[in-house]
Every structure is written in C-alpha cells, then in structure tokens.
Design an enzyme around this catalytic site. Structure first.
Site, short mmCIF file in Angstrom:
data_model
loop_
_atom_site.label_atom_id
_atom_site.label_comp_id
_atom_site.label_asym_id
_atom_site.label_seq_id
_atom_site.Cartn_x
_atom_site.Cartn_y
_atom_site.Cartn_z
N ASP A 1 0.84 -1.20 0.00
CA ASP A 1 0.00 0.00 0.00
C ASP A 1 0.87 1.25 0.00
O ASP A 1 1.15 1.84 1.05
CB ASP A 1 -0.99 0.00 1.16
CG ASP A 1 -2.18 -0.91 0.90
OD1 ASP A 1 -2.21 -1.57 -0.16
OD2 ASP A 1 -3.08 -0.99 1.76
N HIS B 1 -1.53 -3.43 6.16
CA HIS B 1 -2.95 -3.64 5.89
C HIS B 1 -3.86 -3.12 7.00
O HIS B 1 -4.77 -2.33 6.74
CB HIS B 1 -3.21 -5.11 5.63
CG HIS B 1 -4.46 -5.39 4.85
ND1 HIS B 1 -4.89 -4.61 3.81
CD2 HIS B 1 -5.38 -6.40 4.97
CE1 HIS B 1 -6.02 -5.11 3.32
NE2 HIS B 1 -6.33 -6.19 4.00
N VAL B 2 -3.65 -3.57 8.22
CA VAL B 2 -4.45 -3.10 9.36
C VAL B 2 -3.79 -1.82 9.89
O VAL B 2 -2.64 -1.84 10.30
CB VAL B 2 -4.53 -4.16 10.47
CG1 VAL B 2 -5.32 -3.62 11.65
CG2 VAL B 2 -5.18 -5.42 9.92
N HIS C 1 1.85 -8.20 3.14
CA HIS C 1 0.89 -7.12 3.40
C HIS C 1 -0.20 -7.51 4.39
O HIS C 1 -0.36 -6.87 5.43
CB HIS C 1 0.25 -6.65 2.09
CG HIS C 1 -0.62 -5.46 2.28
ND1 HIS C 1 -0.11 -4.24 2.72
CD2 HIS C 1 -1.96 -5.26 2.12
CE1 HIS C 1 -1.10 -3.36 2.82
NE2 HIS C 1 -2.23 -3.96 2.47
N HIS D 1 -10.28 -6.22 8.59
CA HIS D 1 -9.53 -7.20 7.79
C HIS D 1 -9.37 -8.55 8.49
O HIS D 1 -8.40 -9.27 8.22
CB HIS D 1 -8.16 -6.65 7.40
CG HIS D 1 -8.24 -5.36 6.63
ND1 HIS D 1 -8.93 -5.25 5.44
CD2 HIS D 1 -7.72 -4.12 6.88
CE1 HIS D 1 -8.82 -4.00 4.99
NE2 HIS D 1 -8.10 -3.31 5.84
#
Length: 285
Positions: A116, A272-273, A235, A245
């Site tokens: 990301d 991700h989180v 990720h 998630h």
C-alpha cells in the site's frame, strides 16, 4: 543499486552518472525505459538503471538522464549492525507527512514497506504525486517494497490486468532472487548477515503455486550459520486482533506458515491493518 525515475520527455536517456565526489561522475550505467496506459492516462517514460558494483557503507552522488539535479545515496553496510525502517500503508495524507518527517530525522540504512504505497486506486496521477512526495527519502536510501491491495488496480471488464502501474514503477530484484514475479522476491543485507523475504499477499500462494515453490527454494538456500537474521514481510497479516480485515491472511497463513517455522524465521512484518500490534510466538520449546 537500481535507480528508477520518471520523465515527461521520452527522449531522455536512461543513463545514470555517479561517483563518490560531488559533480565528479567517474562511472555511468545505461538501463531501459517503458510506459504504460490506463484508460486515458499515459505515463511518462519510466527509467530503470542498475549502477555498480558499489562499495558498502559509501556515499555516492549521481545524476539521472545526463541532466538535472544531483542526488545523493548511501549504500548499506557490509556487516551488522543494520538499521531498518519499516513502514506500511503509506499513502499521501498529513499522517504520511508526519511519518516521512520522522524517517527523515533518522540515520538508517534501508527502508522496508510491505504494501500500500500511493493509494492511487486507479487514479494514475496519484502515482506521480507519490513519487514526488517520497523522492527526497527514496533517492537517498534503498526502498524495498512489496505489493498491497491498493496496488492491484485490476479492471478485468475493460482488460486492465492487476499491478500494471506498480510493476512498471517499482521494479524489485525478483529475477536476481530466482522469482518469476515482481510481487515476491528476496535479498541479502549486511553482507549476508540478514536475509529479507518479501512475500506477495496478492499473488497465488497455495500448495503447487509458483510463489510457494519459490519460497521453499529460497528458504532452503539460507545458511543460518552465516545468516543469523531471517526476516519476512507481507501485506495482509496472518494474525490480527482488530476488527478490520479479520481473516484475510488466513489462507496464506495455512499455506506458508509451516515453511517459516521450519526455517526458523525471526520476525514477520505486515501492513494492511492501520494499527500497531506485536506478538511473540515460540513454537521451538
């Protein structure tokens, strides 16, 4: 070291001149360039040039395309200690500015980013603005990244394959590490004292997949007597106590976690989180 940059002028040569003194370029290297299209957007010329061999722990001054500003980079050391910056889900917000300011104030050797990056999410000019945003830091130290969900940008209905912009702009050393995909690769650092594995949460990872077979080969080639540190980045986290998630990394965990335990991986970093968590697992007792 691979140097990557983008120019509006497609006639700009894919050449990097470099040396250890300002303005005195004692070597040069030539690479390649490419472009891509996404709806009505057409990228500038994306240049990739590999320079070297370079001495470890050394400052180099360089210029891209035989013109423009001189930039400065420092290569990582040949042995431990090695100082790493690990960030995830960077984006282009006021929090991004704060994060980059913290990094800019540190004396580190390499940055690792498990996915990301720009949050372009099909808005391709955001890839360009992201490049300008991170250039002061990314031009000075190695930035080693892997993909996140926001890099996919797949629109199969109109024929846009996933990760077109990411693969064109952020070329990682996958071929050098025996990987067939830019979405997963590995590299050594600190003269081989650390081996870093960058996994692809959004490439196939099941039993029989190319990524899993590559991971088995890669881990089997690590001599822990020579390489005391074995790090993995991906990720989507395999463990996560936040509501966001939940379970998204479970299939990958089931397919790959045993390989990491068998190789006695020291630490796994995920993104991700958008929260900070850490935990300790000790299966070796």
């Amino acid at each position: 070291m691979r140097i990557s940059w983008v120019t509006d002028d497609r006639n700009t040569p894919s050449v990097v001149e470099y040396g250890e003194s300002r303005g005195n370029y004692t070597a040069s290297a030539t690479g390649d360039q490419a472009t891509y299209k996404y709806f009505f957007y057409e990228s500038g010329a994306i240049h990739h040039v590999t320079i070297g061999p370079l001495a470890p722990g050394t400052t180099y001054h360089y210029r891209c395309g035989k013109a423009g500003d001189e930039l400065t980079l420092r290569t990582p050391p040949a042995s431990l200690p090695l100082e790493l910056v690990v960030i995830g889900d960077l984006g282009q917000t006021r929090w991004t500015a704060s994060t980059l300011a913290h990094i800019g104030g540190a004396d580190y050797d390499m940055l690792l980013l498990p996915g990301d990056l720009s949050y372009a999410d099909t808005q391709q000019p955001l890839w360009d603005s992201f490049g300008r945003l991170v250039q002061p830091l990314a031009s000075a130290r190695p930035w080693m990244v892997t993909e996140g969900n926001h890099e996919a940008e797949a629109l199969p209905v109109v024929g846009f394959a996933p990760f077109v912009a990411y693969n064109a702009r952020w070329r990682m050393p996958h071929e050098e590490s025996g990987s067939a995909s830019n979405l997963y690769y590995s590299f050594d650092a600190a003269g081989g004292a650390a081996h870093v594995v960058m996994l692809g949460s959004y490439a196939e990872f099941e039993e029989g997949s190319a990524q899993r077979a590559w991971l088995e080969r890669d881990l089997a080639g690590v001599d822990r007597r020579r390489t005391p540190w074995l790090l993995v980045l991906l990720h989507a986290p395999w463990y996560n106590t936040n509501q966001a998630h939940q379970g998204e990394g479970e299939a990958m965990r089931a397919a790959m976690e045993a390989l990491l335990y068998e190789a006695r991986v020291d630490v796994v970093f995920s993104g991700h989180v958008h929260a900070y968590e850490r935990f300790v697992s000790n299966p070796y007792r």
